[in-house]
Design an enzyme around this catalytic site. Structure first.
Site, PDB file in Angstrom:
ATOM      1  N   GLY A  48       0.818  -1.224   0.000  1.00 15.53           N
ATOM      2  CA  GLY A  48       0.000   0.000   0.000  1.00 15.53           C
ATOM      3  C   GLY A  48       0.843   1.261   0.000  1.00 15.53           C
ATOM      4  O   GLY A  48       0.541   2.233  -0.706  1.00 15.53           O
ATOM      5  N   CYS A  49       1.904   1.256   0.771  1.00 15.49           N
ATOM      6  CA  CYS A  49       2.777   2.443   0.872  1.00 15.49           C
ATOM      7  C   CYS A  49       3.536   2.675  -0.427  1.00 15.49           C
ATOM      8  O   CYS A  49       3.750   3.825  -0.833  1.00 15.49           O
ATOM      9  CB  CYS A  49       3.745   2.295   2.043  1.00 15.49           C
ATOM     10  SG  CYS A  49       2.891   2.204   3.624  1.00 15.49           S
TER      11      CYS A  49
END
Length: 163
Positions: A48-49
């Protein structure tokens, strides 16, 4: 939300943290110059990051056109940030908040009490928090929402300057 957490309309607190290049970043060096997209994220190189950082990278020129600087903060080390930046050619500043003091200063919540939260603060040139987007599960919406808010801020500024 605790009473002391940063809210929309608050003046952003100044802070200084180490950048991925080993130098120091001071928030108030940007206040008065640019709008700021300050985003807290859980961890370098996680799915996600990485998606979020690459989306900020891909839209970076648009952020600059909106008179904004993007700054990412996580608890990762400077070395971890360097690898993350180099792996994905990130053009913006990553800050190392290893003790989590800045995260606490802003009141960024933890998910399930363990994972550092994902929160984006849009700060105008005067240093006022204009918008806060808090979503652990929608990393890409942080980018699109930030651009929408910046466009609104800029159209308000043009309106005021004409008046």
């Amino acid at each position: 939300m605790r009473e002391e957490d940063i809210k929309v309309g608050d003046k952003v607190p100044d802070f200084e943290l180490e950048r991925q290049d080993g130098g120091f970043f001071r928030l108030y060096d940007l206040v008065g110059e640019k709008n700021i997209v300050l985003y807290f994220y859980p961890k370098d190189s996680t799915p996600g990051c990485t998606k979020q950082a690459c989306q900020f990278r891909d839209q970076y020129e648009v952020f600059k056109e909106q008179g904004a600087e993007v700054v990412g903060i996580s608890s990762d080390s400077v070395e971890s940030h360097q690898k993350f930046e180099q792996s994905y050619k990130l053009p913006f500043t990553l800050l190392s908040d290893q003790g989590g003091q800045i995260r606490k200063l802003f009141g960024v919540p933890r998910k399930l009490g363990l994972l550092p939260g994902r929160v984006t603060y849009i700060i105008d040139q005067e240093g006022t928090v204009r918008y806060i987007f808090n979503s652990m599960t929608k990393p890409l919406e942080h980018v699109s929402t930030a651009l929408e808010v910046l466009r609104e801020i800029n159209s308000e500024d043009k309106h005021y300057k004409k008046a």
